[in-house]
Enzyme design. Structure first.
Site, mmCIF file in Angstrom:
data_model
loop_
_atom_site.group_PDB
_atom_site.id
_atom_site.type_symbol
_atom_site.label_atom_id
_atom_site.label_comp_id
_atom_site.label_asym_id
_atom_site.label_seq_id
_atom_site.Cartn_x
_atom_site.Cartn_y
_atom_site.Cartn_z
ATOM 1 N N GLY A 36 0.844 -1.206 0.000
ATOM 2 C CA GLY A 36 0.000 0.000 0.000
ATOM 3 C C GLY A 36 0.873 1.248 0.000
ATOM 4 O O GLY A 36 0.608 2.209 -0.733
ATOM 5 N N HIS A 37 1.941 1.240 0.815
ATOM 6 C CA HIS A 37 2.854 2.389 0.839
ATOM 7 C C HIS A 37 3.542 2.541 -0.516
ATOM 8 O O HIS A 37 3.745 3.654 -1.009
ATOM 9 C CB HIS A 37 3.926 2.197 1.916
ATOM 10 C CG HIS A 37 3.400 2.238 3.321
ATOM 11 N ND1 HIS A 37 3.411 1.124 4.137
ATOM 12 C CD2 HIS A 37 2.871 3.249 4.048
ATOM 13 C CE1 HIS A 37 2.903 1.461 5.312
ATOM 14 N NE2 HIS A 37 2.566 2.738 5.290
ATOM 15 N N GLU A 157 -6.548 6.109 1.384
ATOM 16 C CA GLU A 157 -7.957 6.286 1.753
ATOM 17 C C GLU A 157 -8.419 5.275 2.791
ATOM 18 O O GLU A 157 -9.525 5.385 3.306
ATOM 19 C CB GLU A 157 -8.843 6.186 0.499
ATOM 20 C CG GLU A 157 -8.714 7.410 -0.378
ATOM 21 C CD GLU A 157 -9.530 7.324 -1.653
ATOM 22 O OE1 GLU A 157 -10.165 6.278 -1.897
ATOM 23 O OE2 GLU A 157 -9.497 8.296 -2.424
ATOM 24 N N ARG A 196 -0.427 -2.947 10.624
ATOM 25 C CA ARG A 196 -0.865 -3.716 11.790
ATOM 26 C C ARG A 196 -1.285 -5.146 11.443
ATOM 27 O O ARG A 196 -1.495 -5.960 12.348
ATOM 28 C CB ARG A 196 -2.007 -2.994 12.500
ATOM 29 C CG ARG A 196 -1.540 -1.716 13.199
ATOM 30 C CD ARG A 196 -2.679 -0.991 13.870
ATOM 31 N NE ARG A 196 -2.269 0.324 14.325
ATOM 32 C CZ ARG A 196 -1.725 0.583 15.520
ATOM 33 N NH1 ARG A 196 -1.528 -0.395 16.379
ATOM 34 N NH2 ARG A 196 -1.366 1.804 15.855
#
Ligand code: PAF
Length: 291
Positions: A36-37, A157, A196
């Site tokens: 995602g990063h 988002e 996480r």
């Protein structure tokens, strides 16, 4: 890729870029990087000629001290991923640099530090369950934007409330930066990527995608009916019960107006469903836009 720790060095680098006509994008992170990063980095590279990624585990946004102490610190791995992905500068500031304490007040620690707060929006949903969290987020993001002064800054988002708060802060403080939200990146089974997720046991990982499934189910129910005839509160209630049945302990499951996160009513059109749950010792959040 250069790794910089000191604020003056980073400012010199950005000033040199500016003199050469480059544009600058910032991707703020707390490290423990996942795909995602890296998607944020890819989007940043499309929108600017230079990309800075910051890694700083921000103590002010942790309302739970042990959560801060246990947060995964994976700097070398992160550094390699960013290098391979063509990032220009990795900024890894020390805590003392980002939170310089006025000497007479130093014993008060972060409680004496200047803060940036967006009242109201910071106190609902995640803010209700994590008091002070969003003030920590807006404070650190304001500092990073002020230090780096990028043209654009990108945020996922998945943290929809965080994104809205940052947009609101930038608007209210007239900060000259464009905030870009990037769609949530998901695992093959639908689970939203998050630093996480590494806390989940193998069994919890299998069940974690129920959160997204139940969000999608609520979305379908609302989309199938015309908005005016839909009982949002009943759908929230039923979805909380479904989460409970799957062993996910919900903090909230809520249909909101996407523009300001006010409770959605029959007349509202642009909606988002947001949820936070506990699965074992891991807190997961996710959201879906309606329609
Ligand atoms: O989303 C995050 O990782 C953090 O909240 C952020 C925006 C980097 C601020 O510490």
């Amino acid at each position: 890729m250069e790794t910089l720790h000191a604020i003056p060095r980073l400012r010199d680098t950005v000033r040199n870029w500016r003199e050469q006509g480059e544009s600058v994008a910032l991707v703020p992170t707390m490290g423990n990087l996942h795909n995602g990063h890296l998607v944020l980095v890819g989007e940043a590279q499309k929108l600017a000629t230079k990309v800075v990624v910051s890694i700083f585990i921000n103590p002010m946004q942790f309302n739970d001290k042990s959560d801060f102490a246990d947060y995964p610190r994976t700097l070398e791995d992160d550094r390699q991923k960013l290098d391979v992905n063509g990032v220009d500068v990795l900024f890894v500031p020390e805590q003392a640099a980002l939170y310089p304490m006025a000497v007479p007040m130093a014993h008060l620690g972060l409680d004496s530090a200047t803060r940036v707060e967006v009242p109201g929006l910071s106190d609902i949903l995640c803010g209700e369950f994590r008091p002070g969290h969003f003030t920590g987020v807006t404070t650190i993001v304001a500092k990073l934007l002020n230090i780096i002064q990028p043209d654009i800054a990108l945020f996922g988002e998945k943290d929809f409330q965080q994104l809205l708060l940052i947009m609101r802060m930038v608007h209210d403080l007239h900060l000259p930066v464009k905030i870009v939200g990037v769609p949530t990146v998901r695992e093959a089974d639908g689970l939203a990527m998050s630093s996480r997720n590494t806390y989940l046991s193998a069994d919890e990982r299998v069940r974690a995608n129920k959160l997204y499934q139940i969000l999608c189910h609520a979305n379908e129910q609302i989309t199938r009916n015309s908005h005016g005839t839909c009982d949002f509160r009943a759908i929230e209630h039923k979805s909380m019960a479904l989460l409970d049945n799957e062993g996910l302990r919900p903090e909230y499951f809520s249909v909101r107006r996407a523009s300001d996160l006010a409770l959605a009513g029959p007349e509202d059109q642009d909606l988002v469903i947001l949820a936070a749950v506990w699965l074992g010792k891991t807190r997961l959040i996710d959201n879906v836009r309606i329609g």
